[in-house]
Motif scaffolding. Structure first.
Motif, PDB file in Angstrom:
ATOM      1  N   ALA A  36       0.843  -1.205   0.000  1.00 11.25           N
ATOM      2  CA  ALA A  36       0.000   0.000   0.000  1.00 11.25           C
ATOM      3  C   ALA A  36       0.873   1.249   0.000  1.00 11.25           C
ATOM      4  O   ALA A  36       0.557   2.241  -0.672  1.00 11.25           O
ATOM      5  N   LEU A  37       1.975   1.214   0.737  1.00  8.33           N
ATOM      6  CA  LEU A  37       2.889   2.356   0.764  1.00  8.33           C
ATOM      7  C   LEU A  37       3.431   2.634  -0.636  1.00  8.33           C
ATOM      8  O   LEU A  37       3.431   3.784  -1.098  1.00  8.33           O
ATOM      9  N   ALA A  38       3.884   1.587  -1.320  1.00 10.61           N
ATOM     10  CA  ALA A  38       4.435   1.758  -2.663  1.00 10.61           C
ATOM     11  C   ALA A  38       3.403   2.342  -3.616  1.00 10.61           C
ATOM     12  O   ALA A  38       3.689   3.272  -4.381  1.00 10.61           O
ATOM     13  N   SER A  39       2.188   1.831  -3.563  1.00  7.68           N
ATOM     14  CA  SER A  39       1.132   2.292  -4.470  1.00  7.68           C
ATOM     15  C   SER A  39       0.713   3.729  -4.167  1.00  7.68           C
ATOM     16  O   SER A  39       0.631   4.572  -5.071  1.00  7.68           O
ATOM     17  N   LYS A  40       0.450   4.006  -2.891  1.00 10.02           N
ATOM     18  CA  LYS A  40      -0.011   5.344  -2.507  1.00 10.02           C
ATOM     19  C   LYS A  40       1.074   6.397  -2.729  1.00 10.02           C
ATOM     20  O   LYS A  40       0.795   7.506  -3.184  1.00 10.02           O
ATOM     21  N   PHE A  41       2.303   6.041  -2.407  1.00  7.66           N
ATOM     22  CA  PHE A  41       3.407   6.981  -2.525  1.00  7.66           C
ATOM     23  C   PHE A  41       3.639   7.363  -3.985  1.00  7.66           C
ATOM     24  O   PHE A  41       3.785   8.547  -4.322  1.00  7.66           O
ATOM     25  N   ALA A  42       3.675   6.375  -4.873  1.00  2.27           N
ATOM     26  CA  ALA A  42       3.902   6.651  -6.293  1.00  2.27           C
ATOM     27  C   ALA A  42       2.796   7.527  -6.869  1.00  2.27           C
ATOM     28  O   ALA A  42       3.059   8.484  -7.600  1.00  2.27           O
ATOM     29  N   ALA A  43       1.555   7.209  -6.523  1.00  2.00           N
ATOM     30  CA  ALA A  43       0.428   8.001  -7.029  1.00  2.00           C
ATOM     31  C   ALA A  43       0.466   9.427  -6.474  1.00  2.00           C
ATOM     32  O   ALA A  43       0.160  10.391  -7.184  1.00  2.00           O
ATOM     33  N   GLN A  47       0.744  12.953  -8.670  1.00  2.00           N
ATOM     34  CA  GLN A  47      -0.261  14.001  -8.525  1.00  2.00           C
ATOM     35  C   GLN A  47       0.374  15.331  -8.143  1.00  2.00           C
ATOM     36  O   GLN A  47      -0.011  16.385  -8.657  1.00  2.00           O
ATOM     37  N   CYS A  48       1.365  15.297  -7.256  1.00  2.00           N
ATOM     38  CA  CYS A  48       2.035  16.528  -6.841  1.00  2.00           C
ATOM     39  C   CYS A  48       2.683  17.233  -8.026  1.00  2.00           C
ATOM     40  O   CYS A  48       2.584  18.461  -8.158  1.00  2.00           O
ATOM     41  N   VAL A  49       3.340  16.480  -8.865  1.00  2.00           N
ATOM     42  CA  VAL A  49       4.011  17.073 -10.023  1.00  2.00           C
ATOM     43  C   VAL A  49       2.990  17.578 -11.038  1.00  2.00           C
ATOM     44  O   VAL A  49       3.080  18.710 -11.524  1.00  2.00           O
ATOM     45  N   ASP A  50       1.997  16.740 -11.351  1.00  2.13           N
ATOM     46  CA  ASP A  50       1.016  17.125 -12.370  1.00  2.13           C
ATOM     47  C   ASP A  50       0.175  18.319 -11.939  1.00  2.13           C
ATOM     48  O   ASP A  50      -0.229  19.137 -12.767  1.00  2.13           O
ATOM     49  N   ASP A  51      -0.098  18.424 -10.634  1.00  2.15           N
ATOM     50  CA  ASP A  51      -0.903  19.548 -10.151  1.00  2.15           C
ATOM     51  C   ASP A  51      -0.170  20.875 -10.279  1.00  2.15           C
ATOM     52  O   ASP A  51      -0.801  21.936 -10.365  1.00  2.15           O
ATOM     53  N   VAL A  52       1.153  20.836 -10.277  1.00  2.00           N
ATOM     54  CA  VAL A  52       1.920  22.067 -10.462  1.00  2.00           C
ATOM     55  C   VAL A  52       2.099  22.376 -11.957  1.00  2.00           C
ATOM     56  O   VAL A  52       2.058  23.532 -12.366  1.00  2.00           O
ATOM     57  N   THR A  76       7.452  21.512  -1.268  1.00  2.45           N
ATOM     58  CA  THR A  76       6.501  21.864  -0.206  1.00  2.45           C
ATOM     59  C   THR A  76       5.237  21.024  -0.326  1.00  2.45           C
ATOM     60  O   THR A  76       4.693  20.533   0.669  1.00  2.45           O
ATOM     61  N   ARG A  77       4.779  20.855  -1.547  1.00  2.00           N
ATOM     62  CA  ARG A  77       3.565  20.066  -1.784  1.00  2.00           C
ATOM     63  C   ARG A  77       3.770  18.607  -1.365  1.00  2.00           C
ATOM     64  O   ARG A  77       2.886  18.001  -0.740  1.00  2.00           O
ATOM     65  N   VAL A  78       4.925  18.049  -1.690  1.00  2.00           N
ATOM     66  CA  VAL A  78       5.216  16.668  -1.302  1.00  2.00           C
ATOM     67  C   VAL A  78       5.222  16.525   0.220  1.00  2.00           C
ATOM     68  O   VAL A  78       4.680  15.568   0.774  1.00  2.00           O
ATOM     69  N   GLU A  79       5.834  17.476   0.888  1.00  2.00           N
ATOM     70  CA  GLU A  79       5.858  17.454   2.359  1.00  2.00           C
ATOM     71  C   GLU A  79       4.442  17.422   2.926  1.00  2.00           C
ATOM     72  O   GLU A  79       4.121  16.608   3.803  1.00  2.00           O
ATOM     73  N   ILE A  80       3.570  18.291   2.426  1.00  2.00           N
ATOM     74  CA  ILE A  80       2.194  18.382   2.910  1.00  2.00           C
ATOM     75  C   ILE A  80       1.424  17.088   2.611  1.00  2.00           C
ATOM     76  O   ILE A  80       0.737  16.532   3.475  1.00  2.00           O
ATOM     77  N   ASP A 217      -7.566  13.023 -15.692  1.00  2.00           N
ATOM     78  CA  ASP A 217      -6.813  14.272 -15.710  1.00  2.00           C
ATOM     79  C   ASP A 217      -6.296  14.587 -17.112  1.00  2.00           C
ATOM     80  O   ASP A 217      -6.294  15.745 -17.540  1.00  2.00           O
ATOM     81  N   VAL A 218      -5.841  13.561 -17.828  1.00  2.00           N
ATOM     82  CA  VAL A 218      -5.342  13.774 -19.187  1.00  2.00           C
ATOM     83  C   VAL A 218      -6.486  14.190 -20.101  1.00  2.00           C
ATOM     84  O   VAL A 218      -6.343  15.095 -20.927  1.00  2.00           O
TER      85      VAL A 218
END
Length: 302
Positions: A36-43, A47-52, A76-80, A217-218
């Motif tokens: 779950a960590l691997a899946s959630k973290f990658a997603a 999302q953080c990159v695409d949202d910027v 900053t977004r990744v931290e949050i 999103d695409v």
């Protein structure tokens, strides 16, 4: 991220082993387990990159197009987002884990900048490699002898070449969703965005990119209109799905058309993804009809 990362020496007997493995176990537990960590973290990273990048609003399609301040904001977004994902509290540094002040550092490059206040504290190291579509999640105690002698104008130091061996990796060179636009040929991108209307651009997208799950999103980025979900469905003969069906192309939703997607042997789609496909046989065209989709298909289409 650098390609040649040394094997971690954080094993039993290493001075940081007990502390870092305890923190690592807590992080995995908070995420719901290692998978779950691997899946959630990658997603989360994607999302953080695409949202910027904000393709729907800006038309930009890659990290390289961002302004310097925007690239900084991703950290900053990744931290949050990481704190939220793991239900971690704010601390004197970025967060608190099992009573330890922990800093969170993110990079889209090959190293992290460690501030003076984080020295001798545990740090969560996050990295995304946009070119190779891999991500990294590690832990290090930012000891002075793990850091470079040189520093930048803000007195921040990087992890030294030898220091990299003192990282305990939770995820190392782990796949994460690629930037969609890196997977599409430049000439195909030009044809996609040549459409003057949202419907035309969406139809171009699903003509050009078939058998590949495409996220909502695409689709929104290509449509550039508020009612894109209405347009992607059948819309009294006017929707993107209608236009493509008349050309012998199926536009399928992971939410509504999962049985047909499976029957056609197409890649599995999540409920918010879409996939297009031009049947290559009468049997496949008949499958579409059996699943309630009218398709103007002829043997020459395949």
């Amino acid at each position: 991220m650098k390609k040649n990362i040394p094997e971690s020496v954080v094993v039993a007997g290493h001075r940081d082993h007990e502390l870092l493995t305890t923190i690592a176990d807590d992080i995995a537990k908070r995420a719901g387990g290692d998978e779950a960590l691997a899946s959630k973290f990658a997603a989360m990273l994607r999302q953080c990159v695409d949202d910027v990048i904000m393709t729907p609003k800006t038309g930009r399609r890659s990290y390289d197009e961002l302004e310097k301040t925007e690239k900084t904001y991703i950290g900053t977004r990744v931290e949050i987002e990481l704190r939220a994902m793991l239900s971690l509290p704010k601390g004197k540094l970025d967060t608190m884990i099992l009573g330890h002040d922990v800093d969170i550092k993110n990079t889209m490059g090959s190293n992290w900048m460690i501030p003076t206040e984080a020295v001798d504290h545990p740090c969560i190291l996050v990295a995304a490699d946009e070119v190779r579509a891999t991500c990294f999640l590690g832990l290090i105690v930012a000891r002075p002898d793990y850091l470079t002698l040189g520093q930048n104008k803000d007195s921040k130091k990087s992890v030294s070449a030898l220091g990299f061996a003192n990282i305990l990796w939770l995820l190392l060179d782990h796949p994460y969703p690629p930037n969609f636009w890196r997977t599409v040929a430049p000439d195909a991108i030009e044809r996609i965005f040549a459409g003057k209307s949202g419907n035309q651009r969406m139809a171009n997208l699903f003509r050009e990119v078939q058998r590949e799950p495409i996220t909502r999103d695409v689709v929104e980025a290509v449509a550039q209109q508020q009612d894109f979900m209405r347009r992607i469905r059948s819309d009294n003969g006017r929707g993107t799905r209608d236009h493509l069906a008349r050309e012998g192309i199926l536009l399928l939703s992971g939410h509504y058309d999962a049985p047909l997607i499976a029957a056609l042997g197409l890649p599995e789609c999540s409920g918010s993804e879409f996939v297009s496909y031009r049947p290559v046989s009468q049997r496949e065209a008949d499958l579409a009809v059996e699943h309630g989709i009218a398709l103007d298909w002829h043997p020459t289409d395949g």
